[in-house]
Enzyme design. Structure first.
Site, PDB file in Angstrom:
ATOM      1  N   GLY A 195      -7.326   9.783   9.590  1.00  0.00           N
ATOM      2  CA  GLY A 195      -6.996   9.497  11.192  1.00  0.00           C
ATOM      3  C   GLY A 195      -8.530  11.062  11.523  1.00  0.00           C
ATOM      4  N   LYS A 240       0.970  -1.108  -0.327  1.00  0.00           N
ATOM      5  CA  LYS A 240       0.190   0.161   0.180  1.00  0.00           C
ATOM      6  C   LYS A 240       0.984   1.018   0.096  1.00  0.00           C
ATOM      7  CE  LYS A 240      -2.106   2.655   3.308  1.00  0.00           C
ATOM      8  NZ  LYS A 240      -3.240   3.358   4.035  1.00  0.00           N
ATOM      9  N   GLY A 298     -10.387   8.361   6.054  1.00  0.00           N
ATOM     10  CA  GLY A 298     -11.216   9.547   6.878  1.00  0.00           C
ATOM     11  C   GLY A 298     -12.995   8.843   7.321  1.00  0.00           C
ATOM     12  N   ASN A 325      -8.926   1.907   9.887  1.00  0.00           N
ATOM     13  CA  ASN A 325      -7.853   2.066  10.266  1.00  0.00           C
ATOM     14  C   ASN A 325      -7.854   2.819  11.734  1.00  0.00           C
ATOM     15  OD1 ASN A 325      -5.870   1.609  12.734  1.00  0.00           O
ATOM     16  ND2 ASN A 325      -4.548   1.448  11.280  1.00  0.00           N
ATOM     17  N   THR A 326      -8.328   3.596  12.011  1.00  0.00           N
ATOM     18  CA  THR A 326      -8.164   5.034  13.316  1.00  0.00           C
ATOM     19  C   THR A 326     -10.321   4.759  13.673  1.00  0.00           C
ATOM     20  OG1 THR A 326      -7.049   6.569  12.773  1.00  0.00           O
ATOM     21  CG2 THR A 326      -8.653   6.961  13.997  1.00  0.00           C
TER      22      THR A 326
END
Lengths: 77, 268
Positions: free
Chosen positions: B171, B110, B198, B219-220
Site C-alpha cells: 500500500g 497467496k 509497492g 491492488n492499491t
C-alpha cells in the site's frame, strides 16, 4: 447478541463470535438457510473442523455449545 | 507498420506458466479498497488480469449480500487467488488457507504471514514454515516475502510454486526500492517471480517488468488512483511494455554520447 426468537430455540451456539440459539435438530444447512446464506458461497468451520464437503451440511446436527465460523471471500490484495 | 511481426508478450510465444498452469496475463490484481464494486469490476476488466486475489473473512450476518466479492465477480471469468492477509502466525495462516481451499475453487493460495503491524513486512521464518506445511498438503503456494534472496531460496526449497518479493511495503506506492535484489532473486530461483506490493504508478510497473521478473501483483495502485479504470489500463500497457523491453534486451548504458546520425557527408 442476536438470538432467534422462536420459543423452541433452545440450543445455544456461537456463530461468528455472536451468541445465537436454534431449535433442536437444526442442521448446519438449515442454519445457513435461516441466515439467508448461499451454501455455495460460504465455508463453514464447525468446532474448528472445516466442512469441506458441502453435501454433508444437511447431515450435521448442531449441538449445545457448538462454535461456528462462517466465512466467505471479500475484496483483498 | 504492421504489429504482427513482433511476437506479443503474454501469448503462446511468451508463455506464462506457474506450477504447470498457463496464465493469460502477467498482471494480477487485488479486489480490495475500491470505492464501489462496479468500479472494481470495470478496473479489473480494463487491467486484463486473469488472476484476482480475494481475502477470507467472517460473513457479516446482518448484511452478507453486499460484502461477498463473488456477488460481483464471476468466478468462471477469473482465477481466484485467495490470500492469507491479516495473518500474523503460522497457525492462523494455515487456518485461513484451508478455509479458502474449502471454498472449492482451486488449491492455490497467496501466502502472507505478516511480521509487523506497522510496516506490514512479511515474517520470512513463518512464511517458510507455512509454505512447507501447505505444499505438503497439496496447496499451490505463491509466497509473499521480502526482497531478500535467502528467504526466497528457502521458500522455493519449501515448495512454493512462485515467490513474490515486495517492490516496497504494502500500500505504499513507493515503487521498487531495490532493483538489484529483485534481479538477484530472479536470477537465482527457478520458480516464477511475481513482484507483489509497492507499485504506485505505470512507470513503476514497467521498471519492475524490465528486471526480467515474470509478473506483478497490485491492488492499491489501482484502487487508490483517481481513476482506477484508466490506471488499470495504464498498468496493462506498462506490464506489457516492460515485458517486451526485457525480451528485446536494452542497449548498453554509456557514459559518453554517441551520434545517431552519420558523421560523414557533412557540408564543407
Amino acid at each position: 447478541m442476536t438470538t432467534q426468537l422462536s420459543p423452541d430455540a433452545t440450543i445455544p451456539l456461537t456463530v461468528n463470535g455472536d451468541a445465537r440459539a436454534v431449535a433442536p435438530g437444526t442442521t448446519v444447512a438449515a442454519l445457513l438457510a435461516s441466515l439467508d446464506l448461499d451454501a455455495r458461497l460460504v465455508v463453514v468451520e464447525h468446532n474448528r473442523v472445516i466442512l469441506r464437503d458441502r453435501e454433508l451440511l444437511p447431515a450435521i446436527t448442531l449441538a449445545p455449545g457448538d462454535v461456528l465460523e462462517i466465512v466467505h471471500f471479500v475484496g483483498g490484495g | 507498420m504492421t504489429g504482427t511481426l513482433v511476437p506479443q508478450a503474454g501469448t503462446a510465444l511468451d508463455p506464462f506458466v506457474i506450477g504447470g498452469r498457463s496464465f493469460a496475463s502477467r498482471l494480477m490484481v487485488g479486489t480490495g479498497k475500491y470505492r464501489s464494486n462496479d468500479e472494481m469490476v470495470r478496473a479489473i476488466t480494463a487491467s486484463g488480469a486473469e488472476v484476482v486475489t480475494v481475502a477470507v473473512r467472517r460473513v457479516n450476518l446482518d448484511r452478507s449480500k453486499e460484502e461477498g466479492v463473488l456477488h460481483h465477480l464471476d468466478p468462471s471469468r477469473f482465477f481466484l487467488l485467495a490470500n492469507t492477509a491479516g495473518c500474523y502466525t503460522v497457525e492462523d495462516t494455515l487456518r485461513y488457507a484451508r478455509l479458502a481451499r474449502a471454498a472449492g475453487f482451486n488449491e492455490w493460495v497467496k501466502l502472507e504471514v505478516i511480521g509487523d503491524q506497522e510496516s506490514l513486512l512479511p515474517d520470512a521464518h513463518g512464511t517458510i514454515e507455512a509454505t512447507r506445511i501447505l505444499a505438503a498438503e497439496g496447496f499451490m503456494v505463491m509466497a509473499y516475502t521480502n526482497d531478500d534472496l535467502i528467504s526466497a531460496l528457502r521458500l522455493e526449497d519449501a515448495g512454493a510454486v512462485a515467490v513474490m518479493p515486495l517492490a516496497s511495503p504494502i500500500g505504499s506506492g513507493l515503487g521498487m526500492l531495490n532493483p538489484y535484489a529483485i534481479r538477484t532473486i530472479k536470477h537465482r530461483l527457478s520458480v516464477p517471480i511475481i513482484v507483489d506490493a509497492g507499485v504506485g504508478t505505470a512507470s513503476d510497473a514497467c521498471v519492475v517488468m524490465e528486471q526480467g521478473v515474470d509478473g506483478i501483483l497490485m491492488n492499491t495502485a489501482l484502487a487508490a488512483a483517481q481513476d482506477p479504470v484508466r490506471m488499470a489500463h495504464a498498468m496493462r500497457l506498462a506490464v506489457e511494455a516492460g515485458r517486451d523491453a526485457w525480451l528485446a534486451g536494452r542497449m548498453p548504458r554509456r557514459e559518453v554520447a554517441v551520434p545517431s546520425s552519420p558523421t560523414t557527408g557533412l557540408l564543407g
